[in-house]
Design an enzyme around this catalytic site. Structure first.
Site, PDB file in Angstrom:
ATOM      1  CG  ASP A 192     -12.544  32.943  20.450  1.00 46.40           C
ATOM      2  OD1 ASP A 192     -11.497  32.261  19.936  1.00 46.40           O
ATOM      3  OD2 ASP A 192     -12.557  33.566  21.173  1.00 46.40           O
ATOM      4  CG  ASP A 207     -10.809  39.511  22.018  1.00 41.23           C
ATOM      5  OD1 ASP A 207      -9.793  39.276  22.248  1.00 41.23           O
ATOM      6  OD2 ASP A 207     -12.013  38.668  22.557  1.00 41.23           O
TER       7      ASP A 207
END
Ligand SMILES: [Zn+2]
Length: 354
Positions: free
Chosen positions: A76, A263
């Site tokens: 990320d 996620d």
């Protein structure tokens, strides 16, 4: 789009990747995660760049070697954390068209995050799937903020792709599939801005597309219409990633829209609070929550779930798990987290079965 090819193996979609934000799913090691059937992990590039540092991770052989994890890893960009912090407290930083500057609470330390720096960090970590730095908003932000965010997100995605291609060209790559770069579609709750953002990102060309921005309105209702519209804008042959989603019910709703990669930190965080998910006996997607700290479980000899094959349900009673939480032992976190992650991998298997 059923299988995603990455440098660390194929991922069958739909898939859920737990968050190992700082390079660890709290309390679990790689063997525990493999036993749960976890297909991959999401780490946070911004946090790992702060500690232990992306160059340190690189010198140790990359994030896979560091964690002892040989399956895919998504990095990320860290944009979400920075922007949520800066937007909540402007003293903690500023966002310009060139970069985000994040300051520590005491004002002594500044961390700069540009699109180029974000990609360099993610490449140093050795990610299988990199995510473009984006300008995240809340759906309640005014239209002027949403518009500026979309313009910036498109410009930054273009710069991210250029840096990604430059970085790959400089590296001697191992044989097999190359790392992938995903872009994030912003635009808040405005359909026209979502359309514009998706169109421009698709024109640049990425390996996958993600829904970005906070997915709930101020009344905590899921932005179902805007999530569905954004999903329909993404090329069906590419992965469609619902960033940060979500609870089992939210994930099921988004999977039905067409999203196939997820996620979220919720299942592991809930596990540490003793909030556990258990499928109903019907064998379909219906489930309920068990609050294992409740006194009702004090003398319960049965397993947390009769249908779950995880270590916790296979070997221990609800009474023992309740006792572990009551005594504050670290084993409570481990067993509860293993169970919730096994619930999610089972949920994704059931979603993939028509
Ligand atoms: Zn279980």
């Amino acid at each position: 789009m059923d299988v995603l090819h990455t440098p660390h193996g194929d991922v069958t979609l739909p898939a859920f990747f737990p968050d190992a934000t700082r390079g660890v799913v709290r309390g679990l090691d790689a063997a525990d995660l493999e036993a749960c059937g976890v297909p991959g992990l999401v780490v946070n590039a911004f946090h790992l760049a702060s500690r232990p540092g992306s160059r340190t991770v690189q010198s140790l052989g990359g994030v896979h070697a560091l964690m002892g994890w040989q399956h895919p890893v998504i990095t990320d960009s860290g944009g979400f954390q920075i922007f949520s912090l800066i937007r909540q407290n402007p003293k903690l930083g500023t966002i310009t068209n060139n970069e985000a500057i994040f300051r520590s609470a005491d004002g002594r330390k500044a961390q700069r995050l540009s699109p180029e720096k974000s990609i360099q960090t993610q490449l140093r970590l050795g990610a299988d799937i990199l995510v473009c730095l984006d300008d995240c908003t809340h759906p309640s932000d005014p239209l002027s903020v949403q518009t500026a965010s979309v313009v910036r997100t498109i410009e930054w995605a273009e710069r991210c792709k250029a840096e990604f291609e430059r970085g790959l060209a400089q590296r001697r790559r191992a044989p097999g599939p190359p790392p992938l770069l995903f872009a994030v579609v912003q635009g808040g709750a405005d359909p026209d801005l979502r359309r514009l953002c998706a169109k421009e990102l698709i024109a640049i060309g990425f390996d996958g597309y993600a829904f970005g921005g906070w997915p709930f309105d101020t009344g905590r209702r899921l932005l179902s219409d805007i999530l569905a519209l954004t999903c329909d804008l993404m090329p069906p042959e590419k992965p469609r990633y619902a960033l940060g989603i979500g609870s089992p019910a939210t994930l099921i709703a988004c999977a039905r829209m067409g999203y196939n990669l997820f996620d979220c930190s919720l299942p592991t965080r809930d596990a540490r609070r003793g909030r556990l998910y258990v499928f109903d006996s019907s064998g379909d997607l219906s489930y309920s929550r068990v609050y294992i700290r409740d006194a009702t479980h004090r003398r319960s000899r049965g397993a947390l779930s009769d249908t779950c094959d995880c270590l916790c349900c296979h070997s221990y009673s609800r009474a023992y798990l309740h006792h572990l939480f009551a005594t504050g032992d670290a084993l409570a976190w481990r067993l509860a987290t293993i169970h919730n992650l096994r619930f999610y991998t089972t949920l994704l298997t059931r979603l993939a079965t028509p």
